[in-house]
Motif scaffolding. Sequence first.
Motif, PDB file in Angstrom:
ATOM      1  N   LEU A 107      12.455  -8.781  31.087  1.00 10.25           N
ATOM      2  CA  LEU A 107      13.852  -8.817  30.674  1.00 10.25           C
ATOM      3  C   LEU A 107      14.493 -10.189  30.872  1.00 10.25           C
ATOM      4  N   GLY A 108      15.475 -10.470  30.049  1.00  7.84           N
ATOM      5  CA  GLY A 108      16.296 -11.658  30.213  1.00  7.84           C
ATOM      6  C   GLY A 108      17.385 -11.396  31.236  1.00  7.84           C
ATOM      7  N   ALA A 109      18.260 -12.378  31.404  1.00  7.62           N
ATOM      8  CA  ALA A 109      19.271 -12.292  32.453  1.00  7.62           C
ATOM      9  C   ALA A 109      20.156 -11.051  32.302  1.00  7.62           C
ATOM     10  N   GLU A 110      20.689 -10.845  31.110  1.00  5.53           N
ATOM     11  CA  GLU A 110      21.584  -9.703  30.930  1.00  5.53           C
ATOM     12  C   GLU A 110      20.859  -8.385  31.141  1.00  5.53           C
ATOM     13  N   GLY A 111      19.649  -8.309  30.630  1.00  3.34           N
ATOM     14  CA  GLY A 111      18.858  -7.099  30.804  1.00  3.34           C
ATOM     15  C   GLY A 111      18.623  -6.796  32.275  1.00  3.34           C
ATOM     16  N   VAL A 146      20.420  -7.724  34.851  1.00  9.24           N
ATOM     17  CA  VAL A 146      21.656  -7.301  35.494  1.00  9.24           C
ATOM     18  C   VAL A 146      22.004  -5.870  35.079  1.00  9.24           C
ATOM     19  N   ALA A 147      21.807  -5.580  33.808  1.00 12.79           N
ATOM     20  CA  ALA A 147      22.073  -4.223  33.324  1.00 12.79           C
ATOM     21  C   ALA A 147      21.174  -3.223  34.046  1.00 12.79           C
ATOM     22  N   ALA A 148      19.895  -3.557  34.166  1.00 10.43           N
ATOM     23  CA  ALA A 148      18.958  -2.671  34.851  1.00 10.43           C
ATOM     24  C   ALA A 148      19.377  -2.474  36.303  1.00 10.43           C
ATOM     25  N   PHE A 149      19.819  -3.552  36.906  1.00  8.96           N
ATOM     26  CA  PHE A 149      20.266  -3.469  38.292  1.00  8.96           C
ATOM     27  C   PHE A 149      21.452  -2.525  38.429  1.00  8.96           C
ATOM     28  N   LEU A 150      22.410  -2.677  37.543  1.00  9.97           N
ATOM     29  CA  LEU A 150      23.590  -1.821  37.604  1.00  9.97           C
ATOM     30  C   LEU A 150      23.229  -0.361  37.372  1.00  9.97           C
ATOM     31  N   LEU A 151      22.368  -0.123  36.407  1.00 16.84           N
ATOM     32  CA  LEU A 151      21.976   1.258  36.129  1.00 16.84           C
ATOM     33  C   LEU A 151      21.217   1.841  37.311  1.00 16.84           C
ATOM     34  N   SER A 152      20.407   1.007  37.923  1.00 13.49           N
ATOM     35  CA  SER A 152      19.675   1.467  39.091  1.00 13.49           C
ATOM     36  C   SER A 152      20.627   1.844  40.217  1.00 13.49           C
ATOM     37  N   MET A 153      21.593   0.978  40.461  1.00 13.54           N
ATOM     38  CA  MET A 153      22.572   1.275  41.497  1.00 13.54           C
ATOM     39  C   MET A 153      23.335   2.549  41.153  1.00 13.54           C
ATOM     40  N   SER A 154      23.687   2.641  39.903  1.00 16.37           N
ATOM     41  CA  SER A 154      24.424   3.811  39.443  1.00 16.37           C
ATOM     42  C   SER A 154      23.642   5.093  39.711  1.00 16.37           C
ATOM     43  N   ALA A 155      22.359   5.058  39.337  1.00 14.33           N
ATOM     44  CA  ALA A 155      21.532   6.249  39.504  1.00 14.33           C
ATOM     45  C   ALA A 155      21.327   6.580  40.980  1.00 14.33           C
ATOM     46  N   ARG A 156      21.115   5.551  41.765  1.00 14.08           N
ATOM     47  CA  ARG A 156      20.861   5.793  43.184  1.00 14.08           C
ATOM     48  C   ARG A 156      22.093   6.360  43.863  1.00 14.08           C
ATOM     49  N   LEU A 157      23.229   5.753  43.572  1.00 15.13           N
ATOM     50  CA  LEU A 157      24.462   6.243  44.173  1.00 15.13           C
ATOM     51  C   LEU A 157      24.777   7.640  43.668  1.00 15.13           C
ATOM     52  N   GLY A 158      24.515   7.846  42.390  1.00 14.80           N
ATOM     53  CA  GLY A 158      24.737   9.172  41.825  1.00 14.80           C
ATOM     54  C   GLY A 158      23.916  10.221  42.537  1.00 14.80           C
ATOM     55  N   ALA A 172      29.893 -11.272  30.720  1.00 17.50           N
ATOM     56  CA  ALA A 172      29.546 -10.950  29.336  1.00 17.50           C
ATOM     57  C   ALA A 172      29.618  -9.442  29.099  1.00 17.50           C
ATOM     58  N   LEU A 173      29.032  -8.678  30.009  1.00 16.62           N
ATOM     59  CA  LEU A 173      29.058  -7.221  29.871  1.00 16.62           C
ATOM     60  C   LEU A 173      30.493  -6.709  29.958  1.00 16.62           C
ATOM     61  N   ASN A 174      31.273  -7.415  30.745  1.00 17.04           N
ATOM     62  CA  ASN A 174      32.665  -7.047  30.908  1.00 17.04           C
ATOM     63  C   ASN A 174      33.427  -7.242  29.600  1.00 17.04           C
ATOM     64  N   THR A 175      33.336  -8.440  29.043  1.00 13.71           N
ATOM     65  CA  THR A 175      34.070  -8.720  27.805  1.00 13.71           C
ATOM     66  C   THR A 175      33.524  -7.906  26.637  1.00 13.71           C
ATOM     67  N   ALA A 176      32.267  -7.462  26.756  1.00 11.36           N
ATOM     68  CA  ALA A 176      31.707  -6.621  25.704  1.00 11.36           C
ATOM     69  C   ALA A 176      32.227  -5.188  25.832  1.00 11.36           C
ATOM     70  N   GLY A 177      32.955  -4.939  26.886  1.00 14.50           N
ATOM     71  CA  GLY A 177      33.536  -3.613  27.070  1.00 14.50           C
ATOM     72  C   GLY A 177      32.562  -2.581  27.607  1.00 14.50           C
ATOM     73  N   VAL A 183      21.274  -2.620  26.368  1.00 19.25           N
ATOM     74  CA  VAL A 183      21.086  -4.032  26.709  1.00 19.25           C
ATOM     75  C   VAL A 183      19.666  -4.271  27.221  1.00 19.25           C
ATOM     76  N   ILE A 184      19.197  -3.325  28.016  1.00 22.16           N
ATOM     77  CA  ILE A 184      17.853  -3.443  28.564  1.00 22.16           C
ATOM     78  C   ILE A 184      16.830  -3.364  27.468  1.00 22.16           C
ATOM     79  N   ASP A 185      17.094  -2.482  26.554  1.00 26.10           N
ATOM     80  CA  ASP A 185      16.066  -2.028  25.661  1.00 26.10           C
ATOM     81  C   ASP A 185      16.580  -2.016  24.243  1.00 26.10           C
ATOM     82  N   PRO A 186      16.705  -3.203  23.669  1.00 26.84           N
ATOM     83  CA  PRO A 186      17.283  -3.326  22.337  1.00 26.84           C
ATOM     84  C   PRO A 186      16.526  -2.492  21.314  1.00 26.84           C
TER      85      PRO A 186
END
Lengths: 299, 299
Positions: free
Chosen positions: B172-176, B178-190, B225-230, B250-253
Amino acid sequence: MTAAMSHYDALDFGTIDQGTTSAPDHEGANLSVRELTRLLHIDYPDEAWLARTAFALRRVREGEALIRAGDKFHSLYIVRSGCFKTVYTDFSGSEQVLGFPMCGDLMGADGIDGGHYSSTAVSLDTSEVVIVPLASLARLVSECPSLEALLYRVLSRELVRVQNMAWTLGTLGAEGRVAAFLLSMSARLGALGYSRCSFNLRMTRQEIGSYLGLKLETVSRALSALNTAGIIQVHQRSIDIVDAAALRGVIDPAAGAPEGIVPHPGSAAAPGGVKDGRCARKPRSQVPPGRAWRELAAA
Amino acid sequence: MTAAMSHYDALDFGTIDQGTTSAPDHEGANLSVRELTRLLHIDYPDEAWLARTAFALRRVREGEALIRAGDKFHSLYIVRSGCFKTVYTDFSGSEQVLGFPMCGDLMGADGIDGGHYSSTAVSLDTSEVVIVPLASLARLVSECPSLEALLYRVLSRELVRVQNMAWTLGTLGAEGRVAAFLLSMSARLGALGYSRCSFNLRMTRQEIGSYLGLKLETVSRALSALNTAGIIQVHQRSIDIVDAAALRGVIDPAAGAPEGIVPHPGSAAAPGGVKDGRCARKPRSQVPPGRAWRELAAA
DNA sequence: CGGTAAGTTGAATCTAGTCAAGAAACGTGG
DNA sequence: CCACGTTTCTTGACTAGATTCAACTTACCG
């Protein structure tokens, strides 16, 4: 044990003739646990028991998949000869190589938790693996509990290996990654008795690149660069390491690597070193066959 | 067991009052195995035994190191509350973050094979861990062999996690990332019962970047970037996931990611988990080891 | 309130990726 | 043994993306 046997496992775990000491080489043959521990570079105490137990072997042809991601977990495998690649395959077709298991390495452990293998293992040449069927592990362990310590250690070792990989991908540039890869191969082959400075790769640039998170062109360029720098000599898949120290210097311009990324062959491994995970195995003193964890605790 | 106890372990493994069912919260208190299995999201059969056994707890202050790379391996730790980071520290001072263990995650397993921890674990806030001393594992396992299956699974799970990490870094590239990281955190916290779409990060941009193989500025940019992309809403360390599907995109176009980059274990454990409701064996009679694998096989 | 640490943003640089062409090795069949 | 096609590898020119350097803003903590 008979119940959960799968068709191709050809499981033949059990007591074998005392006379059969050396490991046979043909398909369907058995491998003694003594050989297994040798393969894993982990010393094992119960000599008497060793001679009486054996594992089935399986031959895998080049290109053949031993394990497929998603398959139900049923066995662990230990490479006895040859070389594999383990990959994630995203269903758009592209592969991500996770590792190149070689002699003594474990495959299939990622299936223990989920009950399904999470990666695919494909042989890169004609290989031979030791089959350790789940169904027989129960019996195995009950016959010789200290076998468990061995399994824990193999799992732990694999964990360290993958962590080192994450370090490599996270911190090194293209040349550093390739250098680390070469040094790793060098150390692994060295530990197996082959030459540390002259060997043949079994995998394509594409596969190396996938493993290192690079494109094949980049791998090629990095190798060429190291070549013209006089650090190594490359010709297709044949590698000669001319200046191992310089190669380590590529990884770690400022003396940084946390000791075991690049396995130092035979290094005394300062306490705290991650170690190679393959060579520097500390010899364990003879421990009476007892509980797995008690043994580990004794170390 | 007393022998290998270290000073701060405050090991108090053994039988506790039947009455003490719920887990205490203060330093030095014990945690029942029932709570432990709940923590690990792994079902455990032997109800009778559960109530009689406990582990010591330890509180770790923010910034304090629970484990130091190079220390002699003596215990496994399971996070009960709070959040850690595990790091390699190359002695030029810079760190490479390997993971962010949170509630239910295992730490210290990388020390099993080599006898020394290979990474350092630092608490990111006031945390609490379950201490599983090596010295008591032997006894534990002899009292309830099926506990072993649990350990195997935890190790395997960790292995899969790190493999996924390698995949992320490799492809993955940078955005991917970060997106993966956020989703991972989301899932773990969930999975822990917190909100999946709104949470606070406990780590700095620097630490996230180190974990993802990026520089802090790049992480910041990606988040912006993810922020401004909404897709998300970021304000310092507070994250709101507005459009999880887009984040996955984002991770997986091209619809690619292998099954579980994001998924952290724990939640809906894959089919075929260790269910095995019966195992109501009285632990008092020495059960032969090997039950662990038999259980896994039964799945 | 002031000092420090953390986070954001911009512009220039550099690394690795992409596209493309060509060379070398390998296998197969004549 | 050689011709042929295929695969693998190498190399070059250009582009995209991440790092670096730097200024600036915002939160945090005494």
